[in-house]
Motif scaffolding. Structure first.
Motif, short mmCIF file in Angstrom:
data_model
loop_
_atom_site.label_atom_id
_atom_site.label_comp_id
_atom_site.label_asym_id
_atom_site.label_seq_id
_atom_site.Cartn_x
_atom_site.Cartn_y
_atom_site.Cartn_z
N GLU A 1 -29.26 24.51 -23.11
CA GLU A 1 -28.14 25.38 -23.14
C GLU A 1 -27.44 25.03 -24.19
N VAL B 1 -18.51 25.95 -22.42
CA VAL B 1 -19.22 26.82 -21.47
C VAL B 1 -20.11 25.83 -20.59
N ALA B 2 -20.59 24.99 -21.13
CA ALA B 2 -21.51 24.03 -20.48
C ALA B 2 -20.67 23.38 -19.24
N SER B 3 -21.17 23.39 -18.07
CA SER B 3 -20.49 22.89 -16.99
C SER B 3 -20.83 21.35 -16.86
N VAL C 1 -20.47 34.69 -15.53
CA VAL C 1 -21.25 35.74 -15.59
C VAL C 1 -20.85 36.84 -14.29
N CYS D 1 -25.50 29.64 -8.70
CA CYS D 1 -26.04 29.74 -9.94
C CYS D 1 -26.22 28.74 -10.83
N GLY D 2 -27.17 28.50 -11.49
CA GLY D 2 -26.99 27.51 -12.79
C GLY D 2 -26.76 26.25 -12.36
N THR D 3 -25.69 25.49 -13.16
CA THR D 3 -25.49 24.13 -12.61
C THR D 3 -24.89 24.07 -11.26
N ALA D 4 -24.17 24.93 -10.73
CA ALA D 4 -23.68 24.94 -9.37
C ALA D 4 -24.72 24.88 -8.60
N LEU E 1 -31.34 21.52 -18.05
CA LEU E 1 -30.63 22.88 -18.22
C LEU E 1 -29.40 22.61 -19.38
N LYS E 2 -28.86 21.47 -19.22
CA LYS E 2 -27.79 21.23 -20.04
C LYS E 2 -28.19 21.16 -21.53
N VAL F 1 -21.11 27.98 -3.84
CA VAL F 1 -20.61 26.90 -5.08
C VAL F 1 -20.50 27.56 -6.39
N SER F 2 -19.19 27.53 -6.80
CA SER F 2 -18.98 28.15 -8.04
C SER F 2 -17.77 27.63 -8.62
N GLN F 3 -17.78 27.04 -10.07
CA GLN F 3 -16.86 26.79 -10.77
C GLN F 3 -15.65 27.86 -10.95
N SER F 4 -16.30 29.00 -11.24
CA SER F 4 -15.36 30.30 -11.99
C SER F 4 -14.81 31.02 -10.39
N THR G 1 -18.70 34.48 -10.40
CA THR G 1 -20.11 34.73 -10.66
C THR G 1 -20.53 35.90 -9.98
#
Ligand code: F6R
Length: 365
Positions: free
Chosen positions: A245, A155-157, A362, A57-60, A241-242, A103-106, A109
């Protein structure tokens, strides 16, 4: 713990040389071979894989777009890249011959996690690129490639994204070597170029004042869009996106070749266009796109490789990244876009680290 930086987001942008170095150097031995501790993908297993799905999702997800190009280029396996909330609900064709990459930072998600479970049910092998050690995505994967970005508070990756790119380059080169589709000299050329990245990121960060000045001139401009071709298009998506956001500017991004198919109608005096132009084989095409928007009154900020000096005559402002292989420019070209988003947001007085309506992770659908 902001260590003198006004916001975590800025601190984390400046931590990228370190994160990239950690993510890369922990995986290279003294012979420049890639050693992936948590990955048990063997030549035999890889032989049977005929498709790769990258889901995030998103940046990932934007990191996944770059990863798709790298895996197709170096391992020569077809790759699809999807946002998790779409992948889940479209009954994707996945079987035992699929390698599914989350792919996920956290690592928490929910859409990404549910997509992973769905792919697993269908028999796919699961490989994850994750930053948070021991997270749900990490625990449910067959193969695991950690990014060593360190904790990301903003919050912004930012640093998670560049370390995800490194993970993808490593994986693509590793797979290409394993299946024999990547020539030796290309492999070593890439490794040498990758090893220079932390230094080159520092060179880019050393020019942050230029972006600060640009932000001061443009932070009230509400007419913004990003464009690029090839891998620059993936960076345009991420840069846009960055910006939206954390600055709340209604920004979007397009493949520059799509300009004439609609978006050019939006250009009026002082529309702020961020034009990514780092790719040699697409450079002339980008130059004409830049001329097309300039002719209609746009203010063009171009991001290009050092040496492309003729751009200074065409664009209003040019940011030069150090030269590198065209496949690797994303690691450098994304940084001026992160800085732009940061400075615009700060100048607008926004809560940069905690933009409105957003959560770091999220965990709802
Ligand atoms: C954008 C951003 C989000 C996340 C997305 C995925 O700056 O932070 O788009 O990238 O919510 O989060 P993770 O990587 O934790 O799965």
């Amino acid at each position: 713990e902001k260590e003198g930086f006004e916001h975590f987001t800025l601190k984390e942008i400046f931590e990228q040389p370190k994160g990239v170095r950690e993510t890369l150097m922990r995986r290279l031995n003294s012979q420049n071979e890639i050693v992936l501790e948590g990955v048990t993908l063997t030549a035999d297993i890889l032989k049977d894989i005929n498709k790769v799905y990258i889901v995030a999702c998103g940046t990932a997800y934007h990191a996944g777009l770059v990863g798709r190009r790298a895996i197709e280029m170096f391992a020569k396996i077809p790759v699809e890249c999807d946002v998790a909330s779409e992948f889940r609900y479209r009954d994707p064709f996945v079987d035992e011959k699929t390698l599914f990459i989350a792919v996920s930072q956290s690592g928490e998600t929910l859409d990404t996690l549910q997509s992973l479970r769905e792919a697993k049910r269908k028999g796919a092998r699961i490989l994850s690129i994750v930053n948070v050690v021991g997270s749900s995505v990490a625990r449910e994967s067959d193969d695991l490639l950690y990014t060593w970005a360190g904790p990301e508070i903003g919050v912004a990756s930012t640093k998670a994204y560049t370390t995800q790119l490194i993970a993808f380059y490593l994986l693509a080169l590793y797979m290409g070597k394993l299946n024999g589709r990547l020539e030796e000299h290309k492999y070593f050329e890439m490794i040498e170029a990758l090893k220079l990245m932390p230094e080159k990121i520092t060179e880019v960060l050393d020019q942050s004042k230029e972006i600060q000045k640009l932000a001061a001139a443009q932070f009230n401009n509400e007419k913004v869009f990003f464009m690029g071709r090839g891998v620059d298009c993936d960076i345009a998506y991420e840069g846009s996106l960055k910006l939206k956001e954390i600055s709340y500017i209604n920004s979007f991004a397009i493949a520059a070749g799509e300009l004439k198919h609609g978006t050019i109608a939006l250009i009026e005096d002082n529309t702020f266009v961020v034009a990514m132009a780092t790719q040699d084989k697409l450079y002339e095409k980008m130059l004409s796109n830049i001329k097309e928007v300039k002719a209609r009154g746009a203010y063009v900020f171009a991001i290009a490789k050092e040496g492309n000096d003729q751009l200074t005559k065409t664009a209003d402002e040019v940011f030069f990244i150090p030269t590198t292989l065209d496949a690797l420019t994303p690691i450098l070209s994304v940084i001026p876009t992160q800085l732009l988003a940061y400075y615009v947001s700060a100048l607008r007085g926004n809560d940069v680290d905690k933009p409105r309506n957003l959560a770091k992770s999220v965990t709802v659908e």
